[in-house]
Design an enzyme around this catalytic site. Structure first.
Site, PDB file in Angstrom:
ATOM      1  N   SER A   1       0.814  -1.216   0.000  1.00 29.93           N
ATOM      2  CA  SER A   1       0.000   0.000   0.000  1.00 29.93           C
ATOM      3  C   SER A   1       0.848   1.266   0.000  1.00 29.93           C
ATOM      4  O   SER A   1       0.336   2.354  -0.262  1.00 29.93           O
ATOM      5  CB  SER A   1      -0.926   0.011   1.219  1.00 29.93           C
TER       6      SER A   1
ATOM      7  N   HIS B   1      -2.720  -3.259  -5.759  1.00 31.39           N
ATOM      8  CA  HIS B   1      -3.127  -2.903  -4.402  1.00 31.39           C
ATOM      9  C   HIS B   1      -4.636  -3.055  -4.279  1.00 31.39           C
ATOM     10  O   HIS B   1      -5.411  -2.181  -4.677  1.00 31.39           O
ATOM     11  CB  HIS B   1      -2.686  -1.472  -4.090  1.00 31.39           C
TER      12      HIS B   1
ATOM     13  N   GLU C   1      -5.807  -0.676  -7.103  1.00 28.41           N
ATOM     14  CA  GLU C   1      -4.848   0.345  -7.515  1.00 28.41           C
ATOM     15  C   GLU C   1      -3.658  -0.331  -8.194  1.00 28.41           C
ATOM     16  O   GLU C   1      -2.998  -1.183  -7.595  1.00 28.41           O
ATOM     17  CB  GLU C   1      -4.380   1.121  -6.284  1.00 28.41           C
TER      18      GLU C   1
ATOM     19  N   ASN D   1      -3.396   5.764  -0.482  1.00 24.41           N
ATOM     20  CA  ASN D   1      -2.911   5.983   0.873  1.00 24.41           C
ATOM     21  C   ASN D   1      -2.217   7.321   1.060  1.00 24.41           C
ATOM     22  O   ASN D   1      -2.130   7.823   2.185  1.00 24.41           O
ATOM     23  CB  ASN D   1      -1.998   4.840   1.304  1.00 24.41           C
TER      24      ASN D   1
END
Length: 286
Positions: free
Chosen positions: A123, A144, A156, A194
């Site tokens: 992440s 991700h 992602e 993130n």
């Protein structure tokens, strides 16, 4: 010309929350799956999580009983990395530690045949850094998945410095075959999700610690005020406070003081209050 072939068998390294979720979704969509962890009890816990999730999906009429049974039968558990040798795509989902991930990818480089897509579910950690532990960085890509994997639609896709276009295309196609939707990010700290999410969670924790409002009102205010399904404290509990802390510390190291972890976040993790998976975090769970 790319040597990436058809993906039929998927290997997942790590049987925790994310790994078991990825294994379940891949099996549900017809892939043969090998789920590997370092100890038998961890593999067993992964299967228990899968069984529980499949049962809920059947109860909610999302899957039929026969579909659930078929998916479960497609998953094989192992502690032997050599059992991943026949995989067409590998997704690593181990602890968010750069040296651990590099070690896993170095081992995969030895075990996996040419043409296998080596994906990491990281992440926050650089895809380029992870890929440099292999002799085939062109086949390493970030995939991700969002938590919980069976329910969240997004994946992602993170492109490293040396990731080949054919690898990116294969990753998009794999995610689409799981009925997931993708977006791409360059290999920058935190990627898209993130980089933006962690400060939001962190500030929610700070607001609670500083007495801005009760935890319920912080979460209620953010849900009603921004139309998100969970407020920051509830979401942090669901992600895992240890995972949030690890991600925030990585971003703090790479991007500076605006990502400094909240004091209360660190204290909760040190106390073993990790959120839903430990039974308590900012809220209590059965």
């Amino acid at each position: 010309m790319s040597d990436i072939g058809e993906i039929q068998t998927v290997a997942v390294v790590g049987a925790g929350t994310m790994g078991s979720g990825i294994a379940q979704v891949a099996a549900t969509h017809g892939y043969d799956v090998v789920m590997r962890d370092v100890a038998e009890d961890l593999v067993t816990e992964g299967f228990e999580a899968i069984d529980d999730s499949l049962s809920r999906l059947v109860a909610n009429d999302t899957l039929t009983e026969s579909e659930s049974t078929a998916a479960r039968e497609r998953i094989t558990g192992t502690t032997d990395l050599d059992d991943l040798a026949d995989a067409d795509l590998v997704v690593e989902a181990v602890v968010e530690d750069v040296e651990v991930k590099r070690s896993v990818f170095s081992d995969l480089d030895e075990v996996c045949r040419s043409g296998v897509v080596l994906a990491t579910n990281t992440s926050t950690i650089s895809i380029t850094t992870i890929a440099s532990a292999t002799t085939r960085p062109e086949h390493v890509v970030g995939l991700h998945f969002m938590n919980p994997v069976p329910l969240m639609k997004g994946v992602e896709l993170v492109v490293g410095e040396r990731t080949a276009e054919a690898t990116v295309e294969a990753a998009h196609e794999f995610a689409a075959s799981l009925d997931k939707e993708t977006w791409e990010s360059d290999d920058k700290p935190g990627f898209v999700t993130n980089r933006i999410l962690m400060p939001w969670l962190n500030e929610g924790i700070r607001a609670y610690d500083e007495g801005v409002a009760t935890k319920d009102d912080i979460d209620r205010g953010m849900k009603l005020g921004t139309n998100v399904p969970m407020g920051p404290l509830e979401l942090a509990d669901h992600i895992g406070l240890d995972v949030v802390l690890d991600a925030t510390e990585t971003l703090h190291e790479q991007l500076g003081d605006r990502y400094q972890p909240a004091y209360l976040l660190r204290r909760k993790v040190e106390a073993g209050h990790l959120g839903k998976k430990s039974g308590n975090g900012f809220y209590e769970y059965e």
